[in-house]
Design an enzyme around this catalytic site. Sequence first.
Site, short mmCIF file in Angstrom:
data_model
loop_
_atom_site.label_atom_id
_atom_site.label_comp_id
_atom_site.label_asym_id
_atom_site.label_seq_id
_atom_site.Cartn_x
_atom_site.Cartn_y
_atom_site.Cartn_z
N GLY A 230 7.93 -9.23 -5.43
CA GLY A 230 8.07 -9.15 -3.98
C GLY A 230 7.31 -8.02 -3.32
CE LYS A 231 2.31 -6.30 -6.59
NZ LYS A 231 2.87 -7.34 -7.48
CB THR A 232 2.86 -9.73 -0.67
OG1 THR A 232 1.81 -9.47 -1.63
CG2 THR A 232 2.22 -10.12 0.65
CD GLU A 256 -1.93 -11.24 -4.98
OE1 GLU A 256 -1.71 -11.52 -6.17
OE2 GLU A 256 -1.19 -10.49 -4.32
NE ARG A 265 4.21 -14.76 0.93
CZ ARG A 265 4.51 -14.05 -0.14
NH1 ARG A 265 4.96 -12.82 -0.02
NH2 ARG A 265 4.36 -14.55 -1.36
CD GLN A 379 0.09 -7.06 -10.16
OE1 GLN A 379 1.27 -6.89 -10.40
NE2 GLN A 379 -0.41 -8.23 -9.84
N GLY A 402 -4.04 6.27 -14.89
CA GLY A 402 -5.01 7.34 -14.75
C GLY A 402 -4.53 8.44 -13.82
NE ARG A 442 1.78 15.67 -4.30
CZ ARG A 442 0.67 14.96 -4.43
NH1 ARG A 442 -0.05 14.65 -3.38
NH2 ARG A 442 0.29 14.55 -5.63
#
Length: 538
Positions: A230-232, A256, A265, A379, A402, A442
């Site tokens: 459900g990121k989008t 995407e 949506r 991701q 990274g 942060r």
Amino acid sequence: MLERPGLRKNRRPDITSLDAGGKMPPQATDFEEAILGAVMLEKEALKDAMETLQAKHFYVDNHQYVYECMLDLYNENQPVDILTVTEKLKVKGYLDIVGGPYFIAKLTSKVSSAANLQYHAHIVIQKFIQRELIRISGQTITDAYDDSSDAFKLLDATEKDLYEVKNDGMKRSYKEISNIINEAIGLIEANVAKKDGLTGVPSGIKTLDHITAGWQKSDLVILAARPGMGKTALALTMLRNAAVDFQKPVAIFSLEMSATQLVTRLIASESGLSSEKLKKGQLEEHEWAQLHSKIQKLSKAKIFIDDTPSLPVFELKAKCRRLHSKHNIELIVIDYLQLMRGDDSSNKNGNREQEIGYISRSLKGLAKELNIPIIALAQLSRDVEKRGGDKKPQLSDLRESGSIEQDADMVGFIWRPDYYKLNDAGFETELNMGEVIIAKHRNGPTGEAKVRYIPHLAKFENWDDNPYNGIEDSGPQTMTFSSKINTNEGEDSVSKVDMYKLGLSQLQNNDTPASAEDDWLNNSDTGANITEDDHPWE
């Protein structure tokens, strides 16, 4: 603060090859002198000048030193006149350089009042911009003739310089802590007036805003999850809330999904009609009316969508600068980070992790440059699914991590137990429950924000948004009454009784639920479930 002439660092050279033939750089020294003289004559003139003028805008170095001393006096709450300015120049070692007390006294003779100060300042800034355009153009021409220079880097650098000229943010210099403290205190005082505690761009999800206080300026936020989590959906929910409920101009770069799919949506979420129905066009007449009624607010929102696939970093930065300059964008969402392309010339060895690191650093730099929050979706690796237990993600699960977690000011994960069918595995979870897990913050606390996921609308909402308002039990109370609709009773029957109002009255008065033995009801094959709801048929 300006350095003394002998100690000043070399600036990028003022390219004058375009001025062959003895041309002088654009300047307005008479107006500069008039501004400085007016400031020393009238007490309030410096406040007006400070709104637009900086020391770097003056062409003559001596004028820059005088103006800098005036600003220092203002910050020290000292009067600004011939005597105080002269003394300040003397203390800083500039007095002999500018020409002594006589030079300062001469400035006040150039003007009789500060009536035209704003116009004079406009002319000075205009000349400054012309000089900067000459410098940038000359440097670009020089670099363009160099075969070893990268054309895309040059294009990005030139556009960045031009953007900075337009926004008057040329090469930010260092600041004294006294000035920064004043800015910080002013910001704190402004935040005190915000009773809701939201100092950034709101997400519209109360539990999340309680942790973040809204998305903060210059922050890079990474929102990560496994595919299908459900990121989008969450990104669109927060984008919609900021634009519709809080009238914030926002932008989303979708690598995407197409722009049409995103808008579909948003329409489904806004109208309460499932995306499947909209996709197939299977709408009843009343649903069409509902659709057009509900999307009015959405159509007026300032939401900008770019669906360019495989977007390179330099192109994204260029588009963001234009959007921010033209529409004052306050929030940018990128869906999603791993689909972006870095600088091809800097990734000749094909190391994807280094390329992702370059992209994340560029996004953080862009957030600082534009001074707005940027949310980048990302991701998670498959490691999270190999893990036992509740499978809640961790920072180490970031795919090609990274420097992603290093560059990000905030890292959040989406976790839904229904996705992993944890109920079937013996875990006690609630239906459609989800969490936004803030694993790194942060400048604030970490924590878990409980949310509700609505699958058929692909949207998230506040967990405590209960559609059964007024009922305090663990679930909606239900009462069953027999229906007379399908019977053949005469006109004197109770088939015309408003069953909904009757049931609602029973609930509100805490009366004993009706039963089939009541003398005003007869047994029937059908039943009607009455739930306390202000709008039961929506």
